[in-house]
Design a protein around this motif. Structure first.
Motif, PDB file in Angstrom:
ATOM      1  N   GLN A 113      23.672  82.306  75.706  1.00 36.27           N
ATOM      2  CA  GLN A 113      24.535  81.189  75.338  1.00 36.27           C
ATOM      3  C   GLN A 113      24.064  80.510  74.047  1.00 36.27           C
ATOM      4  OE1 GLN A 113      23.333  81.796  78.508  1.00 36.27           O
ATOM      5  NE2 GLN A 113      25.291  82.734  79.032  1.00 36.27           N
ATOM      6  N   GLY A 114      23.068  81.074  73.375  1.00 37.16           N
ATOM      7  CA  GLY A 114      22.644  80.582  72.068  1.00 37.16           C
ATOM      8  C   GLY A 114      21.608  79.472  72.067  1.00 37.16           C
ATOM      9  N   ILE A 115      20.931  79.225  73.187  1.00 29.34           N
ATOM     10  CA  ILE A 115      19.950  78.150  73.254  1.00 29.34           C
ATOM     11  C   ILE A 115      18.541  78.719  73.103  1.00 29.34           C
ATOM     12  CG2 ILE A 115      18.972  76.313  74.686  1.00 29.34           C
ATOM     13  CD1 ILE A 115      21.831  75.780  73.581  1.00 29.34           C
ATOM     14  N   GLY A 116      17.789  78.111  72.206  1.00 31.55           N
ATOM     15  CA  GLY A 116      16.407  78.509  71.972  1.00 31.55           C
ATOM     16  C   GLY A 116      15.612  77.313  71.487  1.00 31.55           C
ATOM     17  N   ILE A 117      14.371  77.555  71.164  1.00 30.36           N
ATOM     18  CA  ILE A 117      13.516  76.496  70.640  1.00 30.36           C
ATOM     19  C   ILE A 117      14.171  75.948  69.371  1.00 30.36           C
ATOM     20  CG2 ILE A 117      11.244  76.006  69.645  1.00 30.36           C
ATOM     21  CD1 ILE A 117      10.187  78.246  71.563  1.00 30.36           C
ATOM     22  N   GLY A 118      14.333  74.633  69.332  1.00 29.81           N
ATOM     23  CA  GLY A 118      14.960  73.982  68.196  1.00 29.81           C
ATOM     24  C   GLY A 118      16.407  73.567  68.442  1.00 29.81           C
ATOM     25  N   SER A 119      17.027  74.105  69.496  1.00 28.41           N
ATOM     26  CA  SER A 119      18.393  73.683  69.831  1.00 28.41           C
ATOM     27  C   SER A 119      18.372  72.202  70.196  1.00 28.41           C
ATOM     28  CB  SER A 119      18.938  74.484  71.015  1.00 28.41           C
ATOM     29  OG  SER A 119      19.060  75.851  70.706  1.00 28.41           O
ATOM     30  N   THR A 120      19.480  71.533  69.968  1.00 32.78           N
ATOM     31  CA  THR A 120      19.556  70.105  70.303  1.00 32.78           C
ATOM     32  C   THR A 120      19.951  69.930  71.768  1.00 32.78           C
ATOM     33  OG1 THR A 120      21.895  69.880  69.758  1.00 32.78           O
ATOM     34  CG2 THR A 120      20.294  69.556  67.947  1.00 32.78           C
ATOM     35  N   GLY A 121      19.693  68.755  72.285  1.00 31.93           N
ATOM     36  CA  GLY A 121      20.121  68.422  73.640  1.00 31.93           C
ATOM     37  C   GLY A 121      21.625  68.546  73.785  1.00 31.93           C
ATOM     38  N   ALA A 122      22.372  68.155  72.759  1.00 30.44           N
ATOM     39  CA  ALA A 122      23.831  68.258  72.798  1.00 30.44           C
ATOM     40  C   ALA A 122      24.262  69.723  72.876  1.00 30.44           C
ATOM     41  CB  ALA A 122      24.441  67.582  71.571  1.00 30.44           C
ATOM     42  N   GLN A 123      23.613  70.591  72.115  1.00 29.55           N
ATOM     43  CA  GLN A 123      23.937  72.019  72.175  1.00 29.55           C
ATOM     44  C   GLN A 123      23.631  72.580  73.563  1.00 29.55           C
ATOM     45  OE1 GLN A 123      21.409  73.064  68.842  1.00 29.55           O
ATOM     46  NE2 GLN A 123      23.195  73.561  67.560  1.00 29.55           N
ATOM     47  N   LEU A 124      22.527  72.132  74.139  1.00 35.28           N
ATOM     48  CA  LEU A 124      22.145  72.568  75.481  1.00 35.28           C
ATOM     49  C   LEU A 124      23.221  72.189  76.488  1.00 35.28           C
ATOM     50  CD1 LEU A 124      19.996  73.766  77.399  1.00 35.28           C
ATOM     51  CD2 LEU A 124      18.970  71.486  77.488  1.00 35.28           C
ATOM     52  N   LYS A 125      23.706  70.954  76.421  1.00 36.96           N
ATOM     53  CA  LYS A 125      24.738  70.492  77.352  1.00 36.96           C
ATOM     54  C   LYS A 125      26.054  71.244  77.159  1.00 36.96           C
ATOM     55  CE  LYS A 125      22.732  65.953  77.938  1.00 36.96           C
ATOM     56  NZ  LYS A 125      22.797  64.540  77.591  1.00 36.96           N
ATOM     57  N   ARG A 126      26.394  71.562  75.915  1.00 35.34           N
ATOM     58  CA  ARG A 126      27.623  72.331  75.662  1.00 35.34           C
ATOM     59  C   ARG A 126      27.492  73.760  76.188  1.00 35.34           C
ATOM     60  NH1 ARG A 126      27.663  69.518  70.836  1.00 35.34           N
ATOM     61  NH2 ARG A 126      26.777  71.239  69.668  1.00 35.34           N
ATOM     62  N   ALA A 127      26.321  74.362  75.998  1.00 32.58           N
ATOM     63  CA  ALA A 127      26.118  75.746  76.427  1.00 32.58           C
ATOM     64  C   ALA A 127      26.071  75.868  77.946  1.00 32.58           C
ATOM     65  CB  ALA A 127      24.825  76.296  75.827  1.00 32.58           C
ATOM     66  N   TYR A 128      25.544  74.836  78.592  1.00 33.96           N
ATOM     67  CA  TYR A 128      25.402  74.839  80.048  1.00 33.96           C
ATOM     68  C   TYR A 128      26.052  73.574  80.616  1.00 33.96           C
ATOM     69  CZ  TYR A 128      22.149  78.541  78.996  1.00 33.96           C
ATOM     70  OH  TYR A 128      21.594  79.689  78.519  1.00 33.96           O
ATOM     71  N   PRO A 129      27.378  73.557  80.737  1.00 30.92           N
ATOM     72  CA  PRO A 129      28.066  72.353  81.198  1.00 30.92           C
ATOM     73  C   PRO A 129      27.663  71.932  82.616  1.00 30.92           C
ATOM     74  CG  PRO A 129      29.634  74.154  80.848  1.00 30.92           C
ATOM     75  CD  PRO A 129      28.301  74.636  80.398  1.00 30.92           C
TER      76      PRO A 129
END
Length: 174
Positions: A113-129
């Motif tokens: 889902q595109g999440i790795g070290i450096g991803s933002t919290g907002a990106q994390l929430k979008r990738a994993y609703p």
């Protein structure tokens, strides 16, 4: 489920997304960030990374030629040869009972889902609703496509600093 474990990061103690299980690791703390000179490539999950598969026995994992042992015990700490970690860290934990139980993403490696070290919290929430909070306050997410695994994340200052793929029933950390 209590989810705490302590690791060192940049010389400071830090709480890491502790994982389900019944014992605290001793000897080697998980890799917060791989310390290789170059960033890794590839995908962490849904079943493994770098030739390792969750649940794979230590013998099969070692036979891949891609790991090196750092510690022994009920949950041995290993490193991916291509992504060595520091002295008090490990990139993989292999349980005598469950096999490959936990894999920590090297820098540059992302979930599907595109999440790795450096991803933002907002990106994390979008990738994993359906992102949930563990009992200890760390974000956790079901691994899409693998009901036997969970992603654990550590955030600092709004950015992901650690991503772990772990068996739901792993017994290497609590």
């Amino acid at each position: 489920m209590t989810k705490h474990m302590i690791t060192r990061r940049l010389g400071r103690p830090a709480l890491v997304a502790a994982l389900a299980g019944g014992m605290l690791l001793t000897g080697v703390a998980p890799a917060a960030v791989a310390e290789s000179a170059t960033g890794a490539k590839g995908t962490l999950g849904p079943f493994g990374y770098g030739g390792l598969t969750l649940g794979m026995s230590a013998a099969k994992a070692q036979a891949t030629g891609k790991i090196v042992r750092k510690t022994s015990g009920p949950c041995a700490g290993w490193d991916l040869k291509a992504h060595p970690t520091g002295r008090d860290r490990a990139g993989v934990y292999i349980s005598k009972r469950r096999g490959v139980a936990m894999i920590f993403a090297p820098r540059g490696v992302k979930t599907p889902q595109g999440i790795g070290i450096g991803s933002t919290g907002a990106q994390l929430k979008r990738a994993y609703p359906k992102l949930k909070e563990s009992a200890s306050g760390y974000p956790v997410a079901a691994v899409p496509g693998n009901p036997k695994a969970t992603y654990y994340f550590l955030l600092s200052r709004g950015k992901v600093t650690e991503v772990t793929l772990a068996l739901n029933n792993q017994d290497c950390a609590n």
